[in-house]
Design a protein around this motif. Structure first.
Motif, PDB file in Angstrom:
ATOM      1  N   ALA A 135       0.849  -1.198   0.000  1.00 14.39           N
ATOM      2  CA  ALA A 135       0.000   0.000   0.000  1.00 14.39           C
ATOM      3  C   ALA A 135       0.885   1.249   0.000  1.00 14.39           C
ATOM      4  N   ASP A 136       0.255   2.376  -0.214  1.00 17.18           N
ATOM      5  CA  ASP A 136       0.969   3.655  -0.210  1.00 17.18           C
ATOM      6  C   ASP A 136       0.869   4.274   1.184  1.00 17.18           C
ATOM      7  N   THR A 137       1.579   3.644   2.133  1.00 21.08           N
ATOM      8  CA  THR A 137       1.584   4.142   3.510  1.00 21.08           C
ATOM      9  C   THR A 137       3.035   4.265   3.976  1.00 21.08           C
ATOM     10  N   PRO A 138       3.309   5.089   4.972  1.00 21.28           N
ATOM     11  CA  PRO A 138       4.684   5.199   5.477  1.00 21.28           C
ATOM     12  C   PRO A 138       5.247   3.863   5.969  1.00 21.28           C
ATOM     13  N   CYS A 139       4.440   3.050   6.627  1.00 20.03           N
ATOM     14  CA  CYS A 139       4.914   1.759   7.124  1.00 20.03           C
ATOM     15  C   CYS A 139       5.287   0.839   5.954  1.00 20.03           C
ATOM     16  N   ALA A 140       4.422   0.763   4.940  1.00 21.25           N
ATOM     17  CA  ALA A 140       4.698  -0.073   3.766  1.00 21.25           C
ATOM     18  C   ALA A 140       5.949   0.417   3.041  1.00 21.25           C
ATOM     19  N   LYS A 141       6.105   1.721   2.932  1.00 23.15           N
ATOM     20  CA  LYS A 141       7.300   2.273   2.272  1.00 23.15           C
ATOM     21  C   LYS A 141       8.562   1.916   3.038  1.00 23.15           C
ATOM     22  N   PHE A 176       8.251   0.083  13.544  1.00 21.66           N
ATOM     23  CA  PHE A 176       7.176   1.028  13.235  1.00 21.66           C
ATOM     24  C   PHE A 176       6.033   0.779  14.206  1.00 21.66           C
ATOM     25  N   GLY A 177       5.386   1.823  14.652  1.00 23.77           N
ATOM     26  CA  GLY A 177       4.237   1.674  15.547  1.00 23.77           C
ATOM     27  C   GLY A 177       2.952   1.474  14.776  1.00 23.77           C
ATOM     28  N   LEU A 178       1.858   1.304  15.501  1.00 23.74           N
ATOM     29  CA  LEU A 178       0.551   1.209  14.855  1.00 23.74           C
ATOM     30  C   LEU A 178       0.218   2.526  14.174  1.00 23.74           C
ATOM     31  N   ASP A 179      -0.470   2.433  13.034  1.00 19.65           N
ATOM     32  CA  ASP A 179      -0.849   3.645  12.311  1.00 19.65           C
ATOM     33  C   ASP A 179      -2.356   3.629  12.027  1.00 19.65           C
ATOM     34  N   GLU A 180      -2.808   4.510  11.162  1.00 19.75           N
ATOM     35  CA  GLU A 180      -4.245   4.652  10.889  1.00 19.75           C
ATOM     36  C   GLU A 180      -4.841   3.436  10.182  1.00 19.75           C
ATOM     37  N   THR A 181      -3.996   2.540   9.650  1.00 19.26           N
ATOM     38  CA  THR A 181      -4.503   1.332   8.977  1.00 19.26           C
ATOM     39  C   THR A 181      -4.676   0.160   9.937  1.00 19.26           C
ATOM     40  N   ALA A 182      -4.304   0.326  11.206  1.00 15.15           N
ATOM     41  CA  ALA A 182      -4.265  -0.780  12.163  1.00 15.15           C
ATOM     42  C   ALA A 182      -5.637  -1.439  12.334  1.00 15.15           C
ATOM     43  N   LYS A 183      -5.617  -2.782  12.348  1.00 17.08           N
ATOM     44  CA  LYS A 183      -6.845  -3.562  12.502  1.00 17.08           C
ATOM     45  C   LYS A 183      -6.597  -4.755  13.409  1.00 17.08           C
ATOM     46  N   GLU A 184      -7.647  -5.158  14.114  1.00 15.72           N
ATOM     47  CA  GLU A 184      -7.597  -6.370  14.936  1.00 15.72           C
ATOM     48  C   GLU A 184      -8.258  -7.549  14.238  1.00 15.72           C
ATOM     49  N   VAL A 185      -8.952  -7.281  13.128  1.00 13.85           N
ATOM     50  CA  VAL A 185      -9.546  -8.310  12.277  1.00 13.85           C
ATOM     51  C   VAL A 185      -9.100  -7.991  10.857  1.00 13.85           C
ATOM     52  N   ASP A 206      -4.646 -10.410   3.188  1.00 12.98           N
ATOM     53  CA  ASP A 206      -4.008  -9.180   3.682  1.00 12.98           C
ATOM     54  C   ASP A 206      -2.560  -9.452   4.067  1.00 12.98           C
ATOM     55  N   VAL A 207      -1.754  -8.403   3.954  1.00 15.04           N
ATOM     56  CA  VAL A 207      -0.389  -8.402   4.473  1.00 15.04           C
ATOM     57  C   VAL A 207      -0.364  -7.361   5.583  1.00 15.04           C
ATOM     58  N   GLY A 208       0.054  -7.781   6.766  1.00 10.36           N
ATOM     59  CA  GLY A 208       0.101  -6.866   7.902  1.00 10.36           C
ATOM     60  C   GLY A 208       1.518  -6.677   8.402  1.00 10.36           C
ATOM     61  N   TYR A 209       1.715  -5.598   9.127  1.00 12.28           N
ATOM     62  CA  TYR A 209       2.960  -5.381   9.862  1.00 12.28           C
ATOM     63  C   TYR A 209       2.595  -5.399  11.334  1.00 12.28           C
ATOM     64  N   TRP A 210       3.250  -6.290  12.089  1.00 10.73           N
ATOM     65  CA  TRP A 210       2.968  -6.477  13.503  1.00 10.73           C
ATOM     66  C   TRP A 210       4.049  -5.781  14.317  1.00 10.73           C
ATOM     67  N   PRO A 211       3.739  -4.596  14.887  1.00  9.38           N
ATOM     68  CA  PRO A 211       4.756  -3.845  15.623  1.00  9.38           C
ATOM     69  C   PRO A 211       5.385  -4.610  16.781  1.00  9.38           C
ATOM     70  N   ASP A 212       4.598  -5.435  17.495  1.00  7.40           N
ATOM     71  CA  ASP A 212       5.130  -6.167  18.648  1.00  7.40           C
ATOM     72  C   ASP A 212       6.306  -7.069  18.274  1.00  7.40           C
ATOM     73  N   GLY A 213       6.273  -7.633  17.068  1.00  6.61           N
ATOM     74  CA  GLY A 213       7.339  -8.538  16.626  1.00  6.61           C
ATOM     75  C   GLY A 213       8.197  -7.969  15.518  1.00  6.61           C
ATOM     76  N   ALA A 229      -3.252  -6.149  17.111  1.00  2.00           N
ATOM     77  CA  ALA A 229      -3.457  -5.271  15.949  1.00  2.00           C
ATOM     78  C   ALA A 229      -2.226  -5.222  15.041  1.00  2.00           C
ATOM     79  N   VAL A 230      -2.501  -5.173  13.738  1.00  6.28           N
ATOM     80  CA  VAL A 230      -1.455  -5.041  12.719  1.00  6.28           C
ATOM     81  C   VAL A 230      -1.796  -3.868  11.806  1.00  6.28           C
ATOM     82  N   ASN A 231      -0.755  -3.237  11.274  1.00  9.63           N
ATOM     83  CA  ASN A 231      -0.949  -2.253  10.216  1.00  9.63           C
ATOM     84  C   ASN A 231      -1.184  -3.027   8.923  1.00  9.63           C
ATOM     85  N   ILE A 232      -2.179  -2.640   8.161  1.00  8.47           N
ATOM     86  CA  ILE A 232      -2.422  -3.275   6.864  1.00  8.47           C
ATOM     87  C   ILE A 232      -1.489  -2.595   5.855  1.00  8.47           C
TER      88      ILE A 232
END
Length: 122
Positions: free
Chosen positions: A17-23, A50-59, A64-71, A94-97
């Motif tokens: 996606a076009d997000t700072p975390c994905a970049k 990277f921390g959680l951002d506006e794309t963060a979801k618990e479901v 989907d491809v997520g980024y898990w800040p905890d790991g 929660a993960v960033n999508i």
């Protein structure tokens, strides 16, 4: 932005996606990591913090491809996790999508725990 994930003979492509975390993940490539499995989720550590951002979801949605800040991990959701319900796919927390899996999800079911994954720009 696309990444190629090489699991020995299985190669998966993801669209970011076009997000700072994905970049940040895209810019960190190439790197290697080791596969962890949690139900029908592959996750592996990245060099990105990277921390959680506006794309963060618990479901999440199938594919989907997520980024898990905890790991500090990239997560590929190709089915149910151990805490999913019949109607939803749930990550551990929660993960960033950050993108979508473009390759057939069935291929990912053949990736074993502990295998090295090479992450490259596609």
């Amino acid at each position: 932005m696309k990444l190629k994930l090489i699991f020995d003979e299985i190669v998966a492509e993801i669209e970011l996606a076009d997000t700072p975390c994905a970049k940040a993940i895209f810019e960190a490539a190439p790197f290697t990591s080791r596969v962890n499995l949690w139900g029908e989720e592959i996750y592996f550590a990245t060099p990105v913090a990277f921390g959680l951002d506006e794309t963060a979801k618990e479901v999440v949605e199938l594919g989907d491809v997520g980024y898990w800040p905890d790991g500090k991990a990239l997560c590929l959701f190709f089915g149910k996790t151990p805490i999913s319900t019949p109607s939803e796919i749930r990550p551990a927390s929660a993960v960033n999508i950050v993108g979508k899996i473009l390759s057939p999800l069935e291929d990912l079911k053949r990736v074993p725990e502990g295998l090295e994954v090479k992450v490259e720009k596609a």
